[in-house]
Design an enzyme around this catalytic site. Structure first.
Site, PDB file in Angstrom:
ATOM      1  CE  LYS A  21      56.925  38.083  33.406  1.00  0.00           C
ATOM      2  NZ  LYS A  21      56.745  37.458  32.081  1.00  0.00           N
ATOM      3  CE1 TYR A  61      60.473  40.617  29.303  1.00  0.00           C
ATOM      4  CE2 TYR A  61      58.724  42.121  29.910  1.00  0.00           C
ATOM      5  CZ  TYR A  61      59.383  40.918  30.081  1.00  0.00           C
ATOM      6  OH  TYR A  61      58.951  40.012  31.026  1.00  0.00           O
ATOM      7  CG  ASN A 124      55.020  34.164  31.585  1.00  0.00           C
ATOM      8  OD1 ASN A 124      54.920  35.305  32.040  1.00  0.00           O
ATOM      9  ND2 ASN A 124      55.920  33.840  30.669  1.00  0.00           N
ATOM     10  CG  HIS A 127      61.810  38.628  34.323  1.00  0.00           C
ATOM     11  ND1 HIS A 127      62.074  38.392  32.996  1.00  0.00           N
ATOM     12  CD2 HIS A 127      62.978  39.082  34.865  1.00  0.00           C
ATOM     13  CE1 HIS A 127      63.346  38.698  32.736  1.00  0.00           C
ATOM     14  NE2 HIS A 127      63.909  39.119  33.852  1.00  0.00           N
ATOM     15  CD  GLU A 138      66.783  40.788  32.831  1.00  0.00           C
ATOM     16  OE1 GLU A 138      66.562  40.129  33.875  1.00  0.00           O
ATOM     17  OE2 GLU A 138      66.501  40.375  31.694  1.00  0.00           O
TER      18      GLU A 138
HETATM   19  N1  LIG Z   1      53.843  35.075  22.716  1.00  0.00           N
HETATM   20  C1  LIG Z   1      54.227  35.643  23.848  1.00  0.00           C
HETATM   21  C2  LIG Z   1      55.535  35.585  24.260  1.00  0.00           C
HETATM   22  C3  LIG Z   1      55.868  36.213  25.430  1.00  0.00           C
HETATM   23  N2  LIG Z   1      54.924  36.869  26.142  1.00  0.00           N
HETATM   24  C4  LIG Z   1      55.266  37.543  27.363  1.00  0.00           C
HETATM   25  O1  LIG Z   1      56.495  38.168  27.214  1.00  0.00           O
HETATM   26  C5  LIG Z   1      57.370  37.781  28.258  1.00  0.00           C
HETATM   27  C6  LIG Z   1      58.756  37.829  27.802  1.00  0.00           C
HETATM   28  O2  LIG Z   1      59.020  36.804  26.844  1.00  0.00           O
HETATM   29  P1  LIG Z   1      60.347  36.063  26.886  1.00  0.00           P
HETATM   30  O3  LIG Z   1      61.449  36.932  27.387  1.00  0.00           O
HETATM   31  O4  LIG Z   1      60.491  35.396  25.574  1.00  0.00           O
HETATM   32  O5  LIG Z   1      59.981  34.971  27.960  1.00  0.00           O
HETATM   33  P2  LIG Z   1      60.726  34.680  29.292  1.00  0.00           P
HETATM   34  O6  LIG Z   1      62.169  35.044  29.207  1.00  0.00           O
HETATM   35  O7  LIG Z   1      60.395  33.285  29.691  1.00  0.00           O
HETATM   36  O8  LIG Z   1      59.965  35.619  30.258  1.00  0.00           O
HETATM   37  P3  LIG Z   1      60.562  36.780  31.063  1.00  0.00           P
HETATM   38  O9  LIG Z   1      61.550  37.486  30.174  1.00  0.00           O
HETATM   39  O10 LIG Z   1      59.370  37.592  31.423  1.00  0.00           O
HETATM   40  O11 LIG Z   1      61.218  36.071  32.199  1.00  0.00           O
HETATM   41  C7  LIG Z   1      56.872  36.423  28.669  1.00  0.00           C
HETATM   42  O12 LIG Z   1      57.228  36.054  29.969  1.00  0.00           O
HETATM   43  C8  LIG Z   1      55.391  36.598  28.538  1.00  0.00           C
HETATM   44  O13 LIG Z   1      54.879  37.252  29.667  1.00  0.00           O
HETATM   45  C9  LIG Z   1      53.654  36.903  25.714  1.00  0.00           C
HETATM   46  O14 LIG Z   1      52.821  37.478  26.371  1.00  0.00           O
HETATM   47  N3  LIG Z   1      53.310  36.304  24.554  1.00  0.00           N
HETATM   48  N1  LIG Z   2      54.301  34.187  22.202  1.00  0.00           N
HETATM   49  C1  LIG Z   2      54.118  34.984  23.258  1.00  0.00           C
HETATM   50  N2  LIG Z   2      52.882  35.519  23.458  1.00  0.00           N
HETATM   51  C2  LIG Z   2      52.678  36.332  24.515  1.00  0.00           C
HETATM   52  N3  LIG Z   2      53.647  36.675  25.388  1.00  0.00           N
HETATM   53  C3  LIG Z   2      54.888  36.174  25.233  1.00  0.00           C
HETATM   54  C4  LIG Z   2      55.190  35.295  24.165  1.00  0.00           C
HETATM   55  N4  LIG Z   2      56.497  34.950  24.228  1.00  0.00           N
HETATM   56  C5  LIG Z   2      56.980  35.576  25.321  1.00  0.00           C
HETATM   57  N5  LIG Z   2      56.034  36.299  25.914  1.00  0.00           N
HETATM   58  C6  LIG Z   2      56.167  37.100  27.080  1.00  0.00           C
HETATM   59  O1  LIG Z   2      57.381  37.763  27.054  1.00  0.00           O
HETATM   60  C7  LIG Z   2      58.135  37.416  28.220  1.00  0.00           C
HETATM   61  C8  LIG Z   2      59.577  37.485  27.946  1.00  0.00           C
HETATM   62  O2  LIG Z   2      59.914  36.584  26.939  1.00  0.00           O
HETATM   63  P1  LIG Z   2      61.255  35.773  27.010  1.00  0.00           P
HETATM   64  O3  LIG Z   2      62.271  36.624  27.614  1.00  0.00           O
HETATM   65  O4  LIG Z   2      61.459  35.195  25.664  1.00  0.00           O
HETATM   66  O5  LIG Z   2      60.923  34.567  27.942  1.00  0.00           O
HETATM   67  P2  LIG Z   2      61.201  34.381  29.489  1.00  0.00           P
HETATM   68  O6  LIG Z   2      60.178  35.203  30.224  1.00  0.00           O
HETATM   69  O7  LIG Z   2      61.012  32.918  29.735  1.00  0.00           O
HETATM   70  O8  LIG Z   2      62.589  34.838  29.668  1.00  0.00           O
HETATM   71  C9  LIG Z   2      57.640  36.076  28.593  1.00  0.00           C
HETATM   72  O9  LIG Z   2      57.838  35.750  29.940  1.00  0.00           O
HETATM   73  C10 LIG Z   2      56.179  36.237  28.308  1.00  0.00           C
HETATM   74  O10 LIG Z   2      55.533  36.956  29.338  1.00  0.00           O
HETATM   75 MG   LIG Z   3      63.023  36.630  29.004  1.00  0.00          MG
END
Ligand SMILES: Nc1ccn([C@@H]2O[C@H](COP(=O)(O)OP(=O)(O)OP(=O)(O)O)[C@@H](O)[C@H]2O)c(=O)n1
Ligand SMILES: Nc1ncnc2c1ncn2[C@@H]1O[C@H](COP(=O)(O)OP(=O)(O)O)[C@@H](O)[C@H]1O
Ligand SMILES: [Mg+2]
Length: 163
Positions: A21, A61, A124, A127, A138
């Site tokens: 990211k 997303y 974080n 991805h 994806e």
């Molecule tokens: N409260 C959350 C939850 C998620 N995120 C962001 O949204 C991303 C997507 O969330 P999620 O898909 O739930 O997390 P991941 O699957 O872990 O992350 P990613 O899909 O980006 O791999 C998160 O990685 C995180 O960057 C966030 O900023 N705040």
């Molecule tokens: N509570 C969150 N607050 C801010 N960003 C979040 C939060 N939950 C998830 N994200 C962001 O959305 C991203 C995608 O969420 P998710 O797909 O659920 O998790 P992951 O990235 O682990 O697959 C996360 O990686 C994170 O960047």
């Molecule tokens: Mg995710």
């Protein structure tokens, strides 16, 4: 025996999307993240750096569209270039989720990418696709078919006598 194992492993090959990211790119973590996947034994079959569009992100997303943090997530993900990769290997989807660690870095174990390099869920670093179906969706979204390369590893294809 070896041939049987190699046939088994090639019949269970998966591909997954990993994206460094914008915060990971800006903090110069791309090399260290790629190194972890290489040393684990996975094969890089696609790689590019891109400024992600809102359109791509909204599809990527789509499940998070109604979340309160969604607008901030879009802002974060478009704040700079992303490095997108496709890695191939046995159980690469599940293994890479384990390597990346919990979504919330506060809960991510040390030794995972998020557990070692980040402290807040909104930054974080990386991805990783979370299921085989998700990975297929994806990869199609982020890469064109011609951008994915099939190639042989020299250390896995030597069969007859060595010259
Ligand atoms: N409260 C959350 C939850 C998620 N995120 C962001 O949204 C991303 C997507 O969330 P999620 O898909 O739930 O997390 P991941 O699957 O872990 O992350 P990613 O899909 O980006 O791999 C998160 O990685 C995180 O960057 C966030 O900023 N705040
Ligand atoms: N509570 C969150 N607050 C801010 N960003 C979040 C939060 N939950 C998830 N994200 C962001 O959305 C991203 C995608 O969420 P998710 O797909 O659920 O998790 P992951 O990235 O682990 O697959 C996360 O990686 C994170 O960047
Ligand atoms: Mg995710």
């Amino acid at each position: 025996m070896l041939e049987t194992l190699s046939k088994y492993l090639s019949s269970t090959l998966e591909r997954t999307l990993i994206a460094v990211k914008p915060d990971g790119v800006q903090r110069r973590l791309v090399g260290q993240i790629m190194q972890r996947f290489e040393q684990r034994g996975f094969k890089l079959v696609g790689l590019k750096m891109l400024q992600v569009s809102d359109d791509l992100l909204s599809q990527h997303y789509c499940e998070l569209r109604t979340k309160p943090f969604y607008p901030r997530l879009l802002h974060y993900m478009t704040s700079g270039p992303v490095v997108a990769m496709v890695w191939e290997g046995h159980k690469v989807v599940q293994t890479s989720r384990t390597m990346v660690g919990h979504t919330n870095p506060a809960e991510a174990q040390a030794g995972t990418v998020r557990g070692d390099f980040s402290f807040h869920v909104s930054r974080n670093v990386v991805h990783a696709s979370d299921s085989l179906e998700g990975a297929q969706r994806e990869i199609q979204l982020w890469f064109q078919r011609k951008e994915l390369l099939n190639w042989d590893c020299c250390d896995q294809t030597i069969t007859g006598s060595c010259v």
